[in-house]
Design a protein around this motif. Structure first.
Motif, PDB file in Angstrom:
ATOM      1  N   UNK A 213      54.879  12.578  83.872  1.00  0.00           N
ATOM      2  CA  UNK A 213      54.356  13.787  83.242  1.00  0.00           C
ATOM      3  C   UNK A 213      53.946  13.544  81.797  1.00  0.00           C
ATOM      4  N   UNK A 214      53.729  14.641  81.080  1.00  0.00           N
ATOM      5  CA  UNK A 214      53.276  14.547  79.702  1.00  0.00           C
ATOM      6  C   UNK A 214      54.045  15.441  78.758  1.00  0.00           C
ATOM      7  N   UNK A 215      55.267  15.866  79.154  1.00  0.00           N
ATOM      8  CA  UNK A 215      56.047  16.752  78.299  1.00  0.00           C
ATOM      9  C   UNK A 215      56.820  15.943  77.265  1.00  0.00           C
ATOM     10  N   UNK A 216      57.691  16.656  76.528  1.00  0.00           N
ATOM     11  CA  UNK A 216      58.440  16.000  75.453  1.00  0.00           C
ATOM     12  C   UNK A 216      59.350  14.907  75.986  1.00  0.00           C
ATOM     13  N   UNK A 217      59.978  15.141  77.143  1.00  0.00           N
ATOM     14  CA  UNK A 217      60.880  14.129  77.701  1.00  0.00           C
ATOM     15  C   UNK A 217      60.108  12.887  78.136  1.00  0.00           C
ATOM     16  N   UNK A 218      58.891  13.085  78.653  1.00  0.00           N
ATOM     17  CA  UNK A 218      58.067  11.938  79.026  1.00  0.00           C
ATOM     18  C   UNK A 218      57.680  11.137  77.786  1.00  0.00           C
ATOM     19  N   UNK A 219      57.322  11.837  76.712  1.00  0.00           N
ATOM     20  CA  UNK A 219      56.986  11.141  75.476  1.00  0.00           C
ATOM     21  C   UNK A 219      58.211  10.423  74.904  1.00  0.00           C
ATOM     22  N   UNK A 220      59.382  11.036  75.052  1.00  0.00           N
ATOM     23  CA  UNK A 220      60.615  10.383  74.602  1.00  0.00           C
ATOM     24  C   UNK A 220      60.878   9.117  75.405  1.00  0.00           C
ATOM     25  N   UNK A 221      60.655   9.175  76.720  1.00  0.00           N
ATOM     26  CA  UNK A 221      60.837   7.984  77.555  1.00  0.00           C
ATOM     27  C   UNK A 221      59.865   6.886  77.139  1.00  0.00           C
ATOM     28  N   UNK A 222      58.609   7.272  76.854  1.00  0.00           N
ATOM     29  CA  UNK A 222      57.653   6.275  76.397  1.00  0.00           C
ATOM     30  C   UNK A 222      58.053   5.646  75.081  1.00  0.00           C
ATOM     31  N   UNK A 223      58.542   6.468  74.164  1.00  0.00           N
ATOM     32  CA  UNK A 223      58.998   5.935  72.878  1.00  0.00           C
ATOM     33  C   UNK A 223      60.201   5.007  73.066  1.00  0.00           C
TER      34      UNK A 223
END
Length: 459
Positions: A213-223
């Protein structure tokens, strides 16, 4: 995982409460709205009917009206269970359900006034109006009151309440289920992140998280993945540098041993004949001998440290008498008179005798060089461990030094550029203790007290 379980519980409770309260609130609002609509509809219908009947029937009443005329008007206005009272203005009806408050309101206005009254658990609609039928809207001097039961409306209201309650139960259950699913959806990536962080902390630097996905948790996982990749790269470089450094130290130490052996042989000859040389040459010969011996000790210690770093250090275990082994270490180095030793016999344990000798020699030698007499060595044992304490009566170690005493080449006095030892003695002693499954600790002063423990049984 304790914090994660607490977070999971809080999120589940929050989602369930929000969902449940929303469902209950919606059901409650629906009930109150339906109830108000129901009561307002019944009330408006009854009042409109009564108002119209009063206007219609009061036209035929002759004025001034006698008591019989008032009774006839009351009978004409009564419909079904409705009770009607017709009195002259200011008169008091005989029904207690017509309150004084309502009578005052009716006497002060020309429109129909009403209120709800409950008697013996039964709700009633009570209304009253002064009759205005003369030309110009003048009062007739007559006041009419109605008392009509709202029992049927109350029954209908109870039915609405039961329906709302019945509908609220599945809605609340659905809200709870939705809350659980929502909490699970939020907590799953959090749990994945927690497990990944723990694996990363355990040294598994290849750990990565799936990005969905593209939510905050997805961005956190990417980081997290970017950080883990950068950390893996940096740690890889550091490990390679460390490995090269260890190989360099080991190679240099190995290469130095052959020329040092030759130099040691030469300096031994020089030291033997130093007394026959002139004073300056003799002093120089003894200085060279001491420095070559110090360099040889440093090379030996570097070789020993490199074995620990490479994981090549092995134990050659024997069951020995701990007290006898410590006494032999003191005796071989001529420290018997300088050390106050308490070494009870009969305490046996499996150790590598050479490495035990290294531990004791480094701790006692350190106390003799940097502490003050008397230096004491105490041996004691219990069912599981053997403990040796080496203490001196010097100034002790400052609190800021204690965490660093086992570091390689660490000097408590930064101004002291040289020391008699290699700067590796305490580090080697602790590595040997750890290799046996034990450890060495140090306590603050007065004096410095080093305590090392070894297990009596190997696992």
């Amino acid at each position: 995982m304790t914090w994660l379980r607490g977070l999971r519980a809080r999120l589940v409770i929050t989602f369930v409460l929000v969902g449940g309260l929303s469902a209950v609130g919606a059901a409650g609002l629906t009930y109150f709205k339906a109830r108000d609509n129901l009561l307002s509809g019944v009330q408006d219908r009854l009042l409109d009917d009564f108002r119209n009947r009063v206007l219609l029937l009061s036209r035929d009443v002759p004025l001034p009206a006698d008591d019989n005329e008032l009774e006839l008007l009351a009978e004409d206005l009564e419909v079904g269970d409705r009770e009607v009272y017709v009195v002259r203005d200011g008169g008091i009806p005989s029904d207690a359900r017509i309150t004084a408050e309502l009578r005052r309101t009716v006497s002060g206005r020309e429109e129909l006034a009403w209120q709800r009254v409950t008697r013996d658990g039964v709700p009633y609609l009570v209304g009253g109006s002064r009759v205005m039928f003369r030309a110009g809207g003048q009062p007739s001097g007559i006041t009419v009151y109605l008392v009509e039961s709202l029992a049927q409306a109350a029954d209908d209201e109870a039915a609405v309440l039961r329906a709302a309650q019945a509908a609220a139960v599945p809605v609340v259950l659905l809200a709870v289920l939705a809350g659980l699913l929502a909490a699970r959806g939020v907590l799953r990536p959090v749990a994945d992140l927690d497990r990944a962080a723990r694996r990363l902390g355990e040294g598994r630097l290849e750990t990565r998280l799936p990005v969905r996905g593209g939510d905050e948790l997805a961005r956190l996982a990417g980081r997290f993945n970017e950080t883990a990749a950068a950390l893996e790269h940096s740690v890889g470089e550091l490990r390679e540098m460390e490995a090269r450094s260890r190989r360099f130290v080991a190679d240099v130490s190995h290469e130095l041993r052959t020329p040092l052996a030759a130099a040691t042989a030469v300096t031994d000859v020089l030291e033997t004949g130093a007394d026959r040389l002139d004073p300056d040459a003799g002093a120089a010969a003894r200085l060279v001998t001491a420095e070559v011996a110090r360099l040889a000790k440093l090379v030996d210690d570097l070789m020993e440290i490199s074995r620990f770093d490479a994981g090549a250090a092995v134990l050659n275990l024997n069951h020995v008498d701990a007290g006898a082994a410590v006494a032999a270490c003191l005796r071989s180095r001529g420290w018997t008179d300088a050390v106050d030793a308490y070494l009870p016999p009969g305490i046996r344990l499996p150790v590598d005798p050479r490495r035990l000798d290294v531990i004791v020699a480094n701790l006692v030698g350190n106390a003799l060089r940097h502490g003050a007499p008397p230096v004491t060595v105490r041996l004691r044992a219990d069912a599981a461990t053997v403990t040796v304490e080496v203490a001196d009566h010097g100034p002790g170690l400052p609190a800021d030094v204690l965490p660093h005493v086992f570091e390689r080449f660490y000097k408590a006095d930064a101004a002291r550029a040289r020391s008699e030892g290699s700067g590796l003695g305490l580090a080697i002693a602790r590595e040997n203790a750890l290799l046996h499954g034990g450890d060495i600790t140090v306590a603050p002063g007065p004096g410095a007290a080093f305590t090392f423990t070894l297990p009596r049984c190997r696992p």
